[in-house]
Design an enzyme around this catalytic site. Sequence first.
Site, PDB file in Angstrom:
ATOM      1  N   LYS A 112      -6.689  -4.875  -2.948  1.00 15.38           N
ATOM      2  CA  LYS A 112      -7.294  -5.535  -1.787  1.00 15.38           C
ATOM      3  C   LYS A 112      -8.317  -4.610  -1.127  1.00 15.38           C
ATOM      4  O   LYS A 112      -8.054  -3.426  -0.933  1.00 15.38           O
ATOM      5  CB  LYS A 112      -6.194  -5.939  -0.795  1.00 15.38           C
ATOM      6  CG  LYS A 112      -5.374  -4.793  -0.228  1.00 15.38           C
ATOM      7  CD  LYS A 112      -4.221  -5.366   0.587  1.00 15.38           C
ATOM      8  CE  LYS A 112      -3.453  -4.336   1.373  1.00 15.38           C
ATOM      9  NZ  LYS A 112      -4.183  -3.522   2.319  1.00 15.38           N
TER      10      LYS A 112
ATOM     11  N   ASP B 156       0.789  -1.243   0.000  1.00 16.45           N
ATOM     12  CA  ASP B 156       0.000   0.000   0.000  1.00 16.45           C
ATOM     13  C   ASP B 156       0.818   1.288   0.000  1.00 16.45           C
ATOM     14  O   ASP B 156       0.451   2.257   0.683  1.00 16.45           O
ATOM     15  CB  ASP B 156      -0.962   0.011   1.198  1.00 16.45           C
ATOM     16  CG  ASP B 156      -1.933  -1.152   1.196  1.00 16.45           C
ATOM     17  OD1 ASP B 156      -1.904  -1.950   0.241  1.00 16.45           O
ATOM     18  OD2 ASP B 156      -2.721  -1.276   2.152  1.00 16.45           O
TER      19      ASP B 156
ATOM     20  N   CYS C 115      -1.942  -2.349   7.878  1.00 21.79           N
ATOM     21  CA  CYS C 115      -1.917  -3.304   6.761  1.00 21.79           C
ATOM     22  C   CYS C 115      -0.694  -4.212   6.762  1.00 21.79           C
ATOM     23  O   CYS C 115      -0.787  -5.370   6.335  1.00 21.79           O
ATOM     24  CB  CYS C 115      -2.072  -2.554   5.445  1.00 21.79           C
ATOM     25  SG  CYS C 115      -3.730  -1.861   5.287  1.00 21.79           S
TER      26      CYS C 115
ATOM     27  N   LYS D  72      -7.534  -4.771   5.004  1.00 18.09           N
ATOM     28  CA  LYS D  72      -6.210  -4.394   5.494  1.00 18.09           C
ATOM     29  C   LYS D  72      -5.195  -5.489   5.187  1.00 18.09           C
ATOM     30  O   LYS D  72      -4.049  -5.205   4.859  1.00 18.09           O
ATOM     31  CB  LYS D  72      -6.260  -4.118   7.011  1.00 18.09           C
ATOM     32  CG  LYS D  72      -7.274  -3.046   7.430  1.00 18.09           C
ATOM     33  CD  LYS D  72      -7.094  -1.733   6.707  1.00 18.09           C
ATOM     34  CE  LYS D  72      -8.067  -0.669   7.208  1.00 18.09           C
ATOM     35  NZ  LYS D  72      -8.076   0.528   6.313  1.00 18.09           N
TER      36      LYS D  72
HETATM   37  N1  TIU Z   1      -2.630   0.391   4.296  1.00 18.20           N
HETATM   38  C1  TIU Z   1      -3.055   0.666   5.526  1.00 18.20           C
HETATM   39  O1  TIU Z   1      -2.334   0.505   6.507  1.00 18.20           O
HETATM   40  N2  TIU Z   1      -4.346   1.176   5.637  1.00 18.20           N
HETATM   41  C2  TIU Z   1      -4.742   2.025   6.655  1.00 18.20           C
HETATM   42  O2  TIU Z   1      -5.891   2.427   6.698  1.00 18.20           O
HETATM   43  N3  TIU Z   1      -3.790   2.399   7.556  1.00 18.20           N
HETATM   44  C3  TIU Z   1      -3.918   3.315   8.557  1.00 18.20           C
HETATM   45  O3  TIU Z   1      -3.009   3.398   9.383  1.00 18.20           O
HETATM   46  N4  TIU Z   1      -4.981   4.100   8.592  1.00 18.20           N
END
Ligand code: TIU
Length: 226
Positions: A129, A24, A162, A132
Site C-alpha cells: 500500500k 505494516d 496506519c 497509510k
Molecule cells: N504504518 C504506519 O503506521 N506508517 C507510519 O508512517 N507510521 C508512523 O507512525 N510514522
Amino acid sequence: MIQLAAEPTPIAIEPARTALVIIDMQRDFLEPGGFGESLGNDVGLLKAAVEPCRQVLAAARKAGMLVIHTREGHSPDMNDAPPAKVERGAPSKRIGDVGPMGRILIQGEPGHDIIPELYPIAGEPVIDKPGKGAFYATNLGLILANRSIENLLVCGVTTEVCVNTTVREGNDRGFRCIVLADCCGSYFPEFHKMGLAMIKAQGGIFGWVSGSQQLLAAMSATQRAA
Ligand code: TIU
C-alpha cells in the site's frame, strides 16, 4: 461463532467471515535504521506488539482463518509516492534514500520486508500500500469481498497512523473492525492509548477494541464447544 470480549461491547464473529489483518509489521518500522527511526522515533517501543501478534497469527492459521499482511512502501521508481509525502518534515533520511536496510520504504528492499517473527506463509495475501490506509489504492476490498469477509481483526503498527486509518476505511466500507490492543504499537504511548480510545468511544464509533488473550481464550472456547 467466536464470542469475543471487547469494548465497548462483546462481539460475536464467525471465523469464516473474519480476516486477521496485520498492518505494516515491517523492518522499516520496527528495526533501527529504517523509516521509523529516520523520523526520529524510538523503534524499540513497537517491540511489545510482536509476541501477541505472533500468538494471534498462529491461532488464526490453526483455525484456517484468512490472514492478510500489509506493507507500506513504494515502487523503486517511486511513481506511486506523492511528493507531498516524500518531502514531508525533516527526516534524517527520506523515502527512497539508502539506509542500512536498503532504500527507505521501497518495495524489494530488506527494510520494506515483514519482520521474521510474523513472516507470511504461502497463501496469505500481502498487500502493498502506498498510503497509510490499507484500502486506498490496493485490492484489499476486492480480496475481502471475494471471501465474503465481514469482520476484521486488526493488529500492527502504528496504532494512531496506519491501524487507525485502516480501521476508519474499513468501518466506512461496512466491516466490523476489532482492534487487538496489545497487538498494536506506537512510537507515542499516549497516542496508542488515545488511538484505541477514539475507536471504541461513542458506542464503538469506528469499531471495537479487544486483546490477544481475549481472542485466544474465545477461539479455544469455540473449539472446545465444537
Ligand atoms: N504504518 C504506519 O503506521 N506508517 C507510519 O508512517 N507510521 C508512523 O507512525 N510514522
